[in-house]
Design a protein around this motif. Structure first.
Motif, PDB file in Angstrom:
ATOM      1  N   UNK A 190       0.325  -1.734   0.156  1.00 17.65           N
ATOM      2  CA  UNK A 190      -0.045   0.111   0.189  1.00 17.65           C
ATOM      3  C   UNK A 190       1.012   0.935   0.122  1.00 17.65           C
ATOM      4  N   UNK A 191       1.903   1.141  -1.181  1.00 21.24           N
ATOM      5  CA  UNK A 191       3.022   2.302  -0.863  1.00 21.24           C
ATOM      6  C   UNK A 191       3.001   3.323  -2.271  1.00 21.24           C
ATOM      7  N   UNK A 192       3.593   4.215  -2.316  1.00 24.20           N
ATOM      8  CA  UNK A 192       4.193   4.903  -3.523  1.00 24.20           C
ATOM      9  C   UNK A 192       5.035   4.049  -3.977  1.00 24.20           C
ATOM     10  N   UNK A 193       5.293   4.160  -5.721  1.00 24.21           N
ATOM     11  CA  UNK A 193       6.347   4.163  -6.201  1.00 24.21           C
ATOM     12  C   UNK A 193       7.112   4.623  -7.444  1.00 24.21           C
ATOM     13  N   UNK A 194       7.786   4.924  -7.546  1.00 24.02           N
ATOM     14  CA  UNK A 194       8.238   5.815  -9.206  1.00 24.02           C
ATOM     15  C   UNK A 194       9.019   4.114 -10.019  1.00 24.02           C
ATOM     16  N   UNK A 195       9.022   4.068 -11.216  1.00 27.91           N
ATOM     17  CA  UNK A 195       9.762   2.978 -12.054  1.00 27.91           C
ATOM     18  C   UNK A 195       9.117   3.868 -13.246  1.00 27.91           C
ATOM     19  N   UNK A 196      10.547   2.812 -14.133  1.00 25.85           N
ATOM     20  CA  UNK A 196      10.358   2.826 -16.034  1.00 25.85           C
ATOM     21  C   UNK A 196      10.159   1.754 -16.117  1.00 25.85           C
ATOM     22  N   UNK A 197       8.974   1.933 -17.214  1.00 28.45           N
ATOM     23  CA  UNK A 197       8.814   0.045 -17.663  1.00 28.45           C
ATOM     24  C   UNK A 197       9.447   0.402 -19.078  1.00 28.45           C
TER      25      UNK A 197
END
Length: 313
Positions: free
Chosen positions: A75-82
């Protein structure tokens, strides 16, 4: 804030915006805005009520996906590049951020996803990195560069020319030696004439594969120099080590036992000329190539299926 203004902002956003339902199995999308539809090529009707993993297709070996899954489970925030794929199959780089939405009890009910097409940015970053990376780092990106020979799969002449300059500068700075071996497949024209070009191509592939599996250092590499010629560049070898190494190369190709009735041994063989040099600041990289080429000429002159060192010329 006026709800209509907020709705208009979401619908007019240039970034893709999605909402998923965390209370349902598989966390399906329940809303996508028009920008997301344009970015992916899918209509809202096609992609709501299902999980958005279809955007990766079969390209599931991405560590960033684990980050996303862990963020959702926690239940957390995340930032990725896919690496994502549009409906027509075209790949694009997608910067994805997901943020949880909580109800009054603190439970995560939804995730909001913001999607940005950052393909241009990623390609520029890759190009800049490639210009400054070491040989080992460049190997990691060879699929993005035109550095492989189309037939044999090893490095091509273009890559060799570039890396020779780089490795000469590194060797000069560190006081290391460089060994360059130039390799020619003996009587290859007659092999093609006798067995045909498809058989010749298969033979080159087998020889290239054998040569490329002989390295002890991460910076060593083999390249197809042109036609039936190959080169191997290695750093840090002594003269004695280089002699043993090129001798083993000749034997490895003999051990392939590729039949050639026009050869003295009855099999395809190679000739090798090599040079071991410690570079000074004013010594051009072309000197190493010229030395190895002269040594190769002498090896062929002396009957082929052997090696010759420049210092002995």
């Amino acid at each position: 804030m006026n709800i209509e203004i907020l709705k208009q902002a979401v619908m007019d956003s240039r970034d893709g915006i999605t909402i998923s339902d965390n209370s349902l199995d598989d966390n399906p999308l329940i809303f996508v805005n028009p920008a997301f539809e344009r970015m992916t090529g899918y209509s809202a009707e096609e992609i709501t009520n299902i999980n958005c993993r279809y955007l990766q297709g079969n390209d599931r070996e991405q560590p960033e996906l684990d980050i996303v899954h862990n963020a959702i489970s926690q239940g957390e925030y995340c930032l990725v590049t896919l690496r994502n794929y549009r409906k027509d199959g075209a790949m694009f780089w997608n910067e994805l951020s997901i943020s949880p939405i909580h109800d009054e009890t603190g439970a995560v009910t939804n995730f909001i996803g913001i999607q940005k097409d950052v393909t241009s940015r990623v390609l520029i970053q890759q190009q800049l990195r490639d210009e400054h990376q070491s040989l080992e780092q460049m190997k990691m990106h060879f699929e993005q560069l035109s550095i492989k020979d189309g037939l044999t799969g090893i490095y091509n002449r273009r890559f060799f020319d570039t890396q020779l300059e780089i490795q000469c500068k590194i060797a000069c700075r560190n006081g290391d030696s460089l060994t360059l071996a130039m390799i020619d497949v003996d009587h290859f024209k007659s092999f093609n004439d006798l067995y045909g070009h498809p058989a010749g191509d298969k033979a080159l592939i087998r020889i290239a594969d054998s040569l490329s599996h002989t390295f002890q250092r991460g910076s060593d590499f083999a390249a197809r120099y042109g036609g039936e010629e190959f080169v191997i560049l290695s750093n840090g070898m002594t003269h004695d080590q280089a002699k043993l190494y090129v001798e083993s190369l000749c034997q490895r190709v003999r051990d392939l036992k590729i039949p050639h009735c026009a050869s003295t041994s009855g099999y395809l063989t190679i000739s090798i000329g090599f040079s071991v040099q410690t570079f000074g600041p004013l010594q051009p990289s072309s000197a190493l190539v010229a030395q190895a080429d002269k040594a190769l000429y002498r090896a062929k002159q002396r009957g082929r299926d052997q090696f010759f060192q420049f210092l002995d010329v």
